[in-house]
Design a protein around this motif. Structure first.
Motif, short mmCIF file in Angstrom:
data_model
loop_
_atom_site.label_atom_id
_atom_site.label_comp_id
_atom_site.label_asym_id
_atom_site.label_seq_id
_atom_site.Cartn_x
_atom_site.Cartn_y
_atom_site.Cartn_z
N LEU A 81 0.79 -1.27 0.04
CA LEU A 81 0.13 0.07 -0.03
C LEU A 81 0.81 1.22 -0.06
CD1 LEU A 81 -3.05 -1.07 2.45
CD2 LEU A 81 -2.89 -0.88 -0.07
N GLY A 82 2.10 1.19 0.14
CA GLY A 82 3.04 2.26 0.35
C GLY A 82 3.19 2.59 -1.52
N ALA A 83 2.99 1.82 -2.35
CA ALA A 83 2.93 2.18 -3.77
C ALA A 83 1.50 2.79 -4.14
CB ALA A 83 3.36 0.89 -4.59
N GLY A 154 -0.41 -2.45 -5.68
CA GLY A 154 -0.20 -0.91 -4.71
C GLY A 154 -1.77 -0.77 -4.36
N ALA A 155 -1.66 0.45 -3.86
CA ALA A 155 -2.92 1.07 -3.34
C ALA A 155 -4.19 1.24 -4.15
CB ALA A 155 -2.64 2.54 -2.68
N PHE A 193 -6.03 8.65 3.56
CA PHE A 193 -5.75 8.05 2.29
C PHE A 193 -4.74 9.18 1.39
CE2 PHE A 193 -7.09 4.80 -1.17
CZ PHE A 193 -5.66 4.36 -1.45
N THR A 194 -3.54 9.04 1.53
CA THR A 194 -2.84 10.05 0.81
C THR A 194 -1.99 9.43 -0.52
OG1 THR A 194 -0.50 9.88 1.48
CG2 THR A 194 -2.04 10.82 3.02
N VAL A 198 -1.23 5.20 3.48
CA VAL A 198 -2.24 5.26 4.37
C VAL A 198 -1.89 5.65 5.62
CG1 VAL A 198 -3.84 3.77 5.62
CG2 VAL A 198 -3.60 3.37 3.11
N ILE A 199 -2.50 6.75 6.36
CA ILE A 199 -2.12 6.96 7.61
C ILE A 199 -3.33 6.90 8.74
CG2 ILE A 199 -1.51 9.02 9.16
CD1 ILE A 199 -0.54 10.46 6.69
#
Length: 324
Positions: A81-83, A154-155, A193-194, A198-199
């Protein structure tokens, strides 16, 4: 090329790019969308182990078996999810296009259309970016049991959907809504969600609420934080182990120590087990991370005996204890 050390990169992402800045605290609509058929189902995943100095991490990376029509063996993609979107590695794509010429990248360097299946879930990605894959080489077509990782999911898998990562069962559900009864009333917590990740908001550790970056491309540690926070959560670093890591060409030193701290997500608690910090990050970057309000980063390791529910449609998440 596994992104098992992405927690080190993420520290730079937070510090240098200001990940928690309000301008980025929106759904990343600019990234390509991954179209799905037969969603509302689950698919399996595997753990990839790795060594860090004398330390073996059995949950270093989360990889998903995929099938591509015309390819004679099961291939794998890292779930990250960092991609921002699904990507392919060039060396693996070169092997694929020898058998499937239609997958060749266009003049813009992207694959026009990639169709693959994760279990019964069929995915179609457009304009798939191609990245250098290091020195891992091509696909071992004559070794059917070898794990060949061809890229990253990815995301774009999460965008507009619900993902349920059932870590104990090694299963991921994807669909328009979470399975009925999985998330109880009052369990949902907002997340951001950026374009860079994800934060998770509202994570409480030792009575203090924190915003934590979630990166499923990372599994090395339950919590990566600042030196000061590490000292506080590890009894001054008692029982510390350390080893060098490479973060995008720069050598840092990871310091890890046992911790009795517990993370709380709503009504669900998760022992941290251990906490880490990175030596070699310059003071300006560390100060920028603190100023951003970020409390650190977590990956898969924190949740290995829990279920993580990410609801991008409603921008909420929940950590659930599996039923017996």
């Amino acid at each position: 090329m596994l992104r098992i050390l992405s927690w080190a990169k993420a520290l730079f992402t937070v510090a240098v790019l200001g990940l928690a800045a309000p301008a980025l605290a929106q759904s990343p609509q600019s990234a390509p969308q991954l179209a799905l058929r037969n969603d509302g189902r689950e698919f399996g995943f595997l753990w990839q182990a790795a060594r860090f100095g004398d330390r073996t991490e059995p949950h270093a990376a989360l990889i998903v078996p995929v099938r591509i029509e015309g390819a004679p063996k099961t291939l794998y993609m890292q779930f990250d999810l960092g991609a921002p979107s699904t990507v392919l590695m060039k060396d693996k794509l070169d092997s694929l296009t020898e058998r499937l010429p239609g997958l060749a990248a266009g003049a813009d360097g992207a694959v026009n259309r990639l169709v693959f299946s994760m279990g019964e879930v069929r995915a179609e990605a457009a304009n798939v970016r191609v990245v250098q894959g290091g020195s891992s080489g091509g696909i071992a077509w004559d070794e059917p049991d070898r794990i060949d990782i061809i890229g990253t999911v990815g995301a774009d898998l999460l965008r507009g959907r619900v993902l349920v990562i059932d870590y104990p069962r090694n299963r991921i559900f994807v669909g328009p809504a979470a399975p009925e009864g999985l998330v109880g009333a009052g369990q949902s917590i907002p997340f951001i969600f950026t374009p860079r990740g994800v934060i998770l908001t509202g994570m409480v550790i030792d009575g203090e609420a924190k915003n934590i970056m979630l990166d499923t491309g990372s599994s090395a540690f339950a919590l990566l934080t600042s030196h000061e926070d590490w000292l506080a959560k590890t009894n001054g670093g008692a029982g510390e182990t350390s080893f060098p890591v490479n973060s995008w060409g720069r050598t840092l030193t990871a310091h890890v120590a046992p911790s009795g701290s517990v993370a709380r997500f709503g009504d669900t608690t998760v022992p941290l087990g251990e906490v880490a910090y990175m030596e070699g990050v310059d003071a300006a970057q560390a100060n920028a991370m603190r100023a951003s309000g970020m409390g650190g980063m977590t990956g898969n390791k924190l949740f290995v005996d829990r279920i993580l529910v990410l609801d991008a449609a409603n921008a909420t998440y929940a950590v659930v204890v599996p039923r017996p």
